[in-house]
Design a protein around this motif. Structure first.
Motif, short mmCIF file in Angstrom:
data_model
loop_
_atom_site.label_atom_id
_atom_site.label_comp_id
_atom_site.label_asym_id
_atom_site.label_seq_id
_atom_site.Cartn_x
_atom_site.Cartn_y
_atom_site.Cartn_z
N GLY A 1 0.83 -1.19 0.00
CA GLY A 1 0.00 0.00 0.00
C GLY A 1 0.86 1.24 0.00
N PRO A 2 0.26 2.42 0.16
CA PRO A 2 1.01 3.67 0.15
C PRO A 2 2.12 3.73 1.20
CG PRO A 2 -1.34 4.09 -0.07
CD PRO A 2 -1.20 2.64 0.25
N GLY A 3 1.86 3.11 2.37
CA GLY A 3 2.88 3.13 3.42
C GLY A 3 4.15 2.43 2.99
N ARG A 4 4.00 1.27 2.36
CA ARG A 4 5.19 0.57 1.88
C ARG A 4 5.86 1.37 0.76
NH1 ARG A 4 5.28 -5.74 0.17
NH2 ARG A 4 5.21 -5.94 2.44
N GLY A 5 5.06 2.01 -0.08
CA GLY A 5 5.64 2.83 -1.14
C GLY A 5 6.51 3.93 -0.58
N ARG A 6 6.01 4.60 0.47
CA ARG A 6 6.81 5.66 1.08
C ARG A 6 8.06 5.10 1.75
NH1 ARG A 6 1.51 7.61 2.15
NH2 ARG A 6 1.45 6.53 4.15
N ARG B 1 5.08 8.61 -5.78
CA ARG B 1 4.02 9.48 -6.30
C ARG B 1 3.90 9.32 -7.82
NH1 ARG B 1 5.71 15.17 -3.30
NH2 ARG B 1 5.99 14.30 -1.19
N ILE B 2 5.03 9.27 -8.50
CA ILE B 2 4.99 9.10 -9.96
C ILE B 2 4.35 7.77 -10.32
CG2 ILE B 2 6.42 8.86 -12.02
CD1 ILE B 2 8.46 10.71 -10.66
N SER B 3 4.71 6.73 -9.59
CA SER B 3 4.18 5.40 -9.89
C SER B 3 2.68 5.33 -9.65
CB SER B 3 4.89 4.35 -9.04
OG SER B 3 4.44 3.07 -9.35
N ARG B 4 2.20 5.99 -8.58
CA ARG B 4 0.76 5.99 -8.33
C ARG B 4 0.01 6.71 -9.44
NH1 ARG B 4 2.39 6.76 -2.86
NH2 ARG B 4 2.10 9.02 -2.97
N ARG B 5 0.66 7.68 -10.05
CA ARG B 5 -0.02 8.48 -11.07
C ARG B 5 0.01 7.83 -12.45
NH1 ARG B 5 0.50 14.89 -11.11
NH2 ARG B 5 -0.68 14.40 -9.23
N PRO C 1 -1.50 1.50 -10.69
CA PRO C 1 -0.48 2.31 -10.04
C PRO C 1 -0.09 1.70 -8.71
CG PRO C 1 -2.21 3.72 -10.91
CD PRO C 1 -2.70 2.30 -11.04
N THR C 2 1.19 1.76 -8.39
CA THR C 2 1.68 1.19 -7.15
C THR C 2 0.94 1.78 -5.96
OG1 THR C 2 3.85 0.89 -8.12
CG2 THR C 2 3.74 0.88 -5.72
N GLY C 3 0.56 0.89 -5.05
CA GLY C 3 -0.13 1.37 -3.86
C GLY C 3 -1.63 1.18 -3.94
N THR C 4 -2.16 0.70 -5.11
CA THR C 4 -3.60 0.50 -5.21
C THR C 4 -3.96 -0.98 -5.23
OG1 THR C 4 -3.54 0.50 -7.63
CG2 THR C 4 -3.78 2.62 -6.53
#
Length: 486
Positions: free
Chosen positions: A136-141, A327-331, A472-475
């Protein structure tokens, strides 16, 4: 019923734990590059030849890469925090031994032991990060932080190596690493919580031995080819031994009930794609930090200190890219992110392949390295995420070991091949050009070939990382992940 890691450790929240684990990764990457600026001084200090000096780099990189799989598996079987602490202790002691070395044999042996410690650190630390931060977003960060410290460690190694070498001598690069490592060990002991032992089964000793020996023979053959030629009997013998040992490894893995590389690892997520691309990225990563300081010192005539300071823009670009990567990957999705980042880094290396013997840092180095830093960091973060995507918690240590293995072994092989080809280009140019022109011709060859490798990697990324729906990564849906016990 699975046993638990009985190490003590209170843990002070995931933020403090991530900081300690990131510091461990920073230390490993620092040690990878800190020797590069000091190579001429180390060569003279312990009596190494120009070809032998590459073993100060390769002894560490080879042991690191060859034993990462074993380190990851040991972390899953024995406890990740325990293996991390043991690796840090070994790393610190061997760093001290390297600083005290008065002969090339002792120095190279100490660097190899450093690599063993680094293998335990890198695999266990990444697995602990994966456990602390579910998909999820936490792991991405968290992986963004991981990428930032990895890139910053490589660049900071060149800077610190220059400062220490010029101020107190090359021995202090190892003393500084030792002191930093013991500090990180204390931080990990205080901040990182106990974790359950998620792996099961027996350790694959024979598989570990065969793959380690195979990689050793391969890189030795590639490094020796630079001095003796590709048709030399010893070089050909090393390549033959590599083929035999890799065949033996495959046969051992098929029969072992708990193989070092279980097939299930490659049936989840995009693990295979991430590791193939990470190997290609790694093949130019280590070579960049090897050739660039040599060009700055031997051709441009910069001091070790100024050479190190020249890495700061690259380090800042690396940290910026790592922060932006999630952020780029999520977009735009992981495939577009990886492909764009690899092409950006390739463009920077192609720009760098235009260096001149009459050039300067601002005209020839600054712009390309900023572009390289951005592309390298974004690609690293995204490929790390792909390489652990969908991996069950029981294999987290092994997955962490595998992605570090492909990067590090790719780097060792890439350095050996590029050093050989650069040396050949220099030798040819020396027939009718001045010495500095000939050296520059070799460096240009290395950078141009590195750019070509990354263009090929970008093309592969388009083919290998796509899935029917490139989320996108995190979804991604969040699978159930075993959490560390406090």
């Amino acid at each position: 019923m699975k046993s638990t890691d009985t190490d003590t450790g209170t843990g002070r929240g995931p933020g403090a734990a991530l900081a300690a684990l990131a510091a461990a990764q920073f230390t490993v990457m620092l040690a990878t590059s800190i020797v590069n600026v000091a190579l001429p001084q180390i060569r003279d200090g312990v009596g190494l030849s120009d070809s032998g000096i590459t073993w100060v780099v390769n002894a560490y990189g080879l042991a690191f890469g060859a034993l990462l799989l074993a380190g990851g598996r040991a972390a899953d079987l024995l406890g990740r925090r325990r293996i991390l602490l043991a690796g840090l202790a070994l790393f610190g002691v061997s760093s001290l031994a390297a600083g005290l070395a008065t002969s090339s044999t002792v120095l190279i042996a100490a660097r190899a032991v450093q690599g063993v410690g680094a293998a335990a650190i890198a695999a266990a630390a990444l697995a602990l990060v994966m456990g602390l931060f579910p998909p999820g977003p936490g792991r991405g960060r968290a992986l963004g932080v991981w990428g930032a410290v990895s890139g910053a460690g490589g660049a900071a190694g060149v800077l610190l190596g220059g400062v220490l070498t010029q101020a107190w001598g090359w021995q202090w690069i190892f003393y500084a690493v030792a002191l930093g490592t013991f500090g990180v060990l204390a931080a990990v002991a205080v901040s990182v919580p106990r974790t359950p032992v998620t792996g099961s089964g027996r350790f694959d000793v024979l598989g570990t031995a065969t793959v380690t020996l195979a990689l050793t023979a391969l890189v030795w053959g590639l490094t020796s080819a630079r001095r003796s030629g590709w048709t030399d009997t010893a070089v050909l013998g090393a390549f033959a031994a590599t083929a035999v040992l890799l065949t033996a490894f495959v046969l051992v893995e098929r029969r072992h009930p708990n193989p070092l590389l279980p097939p299930r690892l490659f049936r989840t997520g995009r693990v295979s794609a991430g590791n193939v691309l990470m190997a290609l990225l790694g093949s130019v990563w280590i070579a960049l930090f090897y050739f660039l300081p040599l060009y700055q010192q031997q051709v441009l005539g910069l001091s070790p200190l100024v050479t190190g300071l020249g890495q700061l823009p690259l380090a800042f670009a690396n940290m910026l890219g790592s922060t932006l990567a999630p952020r780029i990957s999520r977009r735009i999705g992981s495939t577009a992110t990886v492909t764009g980042a690899l092409l950006a880094e390739a463009a920077g290396l192609l720009w760098l392949s235009r260096i001149s013997a009459q050039g300067s840092y601002f005209a020839d180095v600054l712009g390309p390295t900023v572009l390289i830093g951005l592309g390298l960091s974004i690609a690293f973060v995204q490929l790390t995420a792909l390489s652990v995507e969908g991996v069950p918690q029981q294999d987290a240590g092994l997955a962490g070991g595998l992605v570090n293995t492909t990067r590090q072994v790719g780097g060792a092989i890439g350095l050996a091949v590029l050093a050989t080809l650069a040396g050949t280009a220099t030798a040819r140019a020396a027939a009718d050009q001045p010495h500095l022109e000939a050296l520059t011709a070799g460096y240009r060859t290395a950078f141009a070939l590195s750019a070509a490798v990354l263009v090929a990697a970008a093309a592969l990324a388009l083919l290998l990382t796509r899935r029917r729906t490139d989320r996108p990564t995190g979804t991604e849906p969040r699978p159930t992940v075993a959490q560390p016990s406090a």
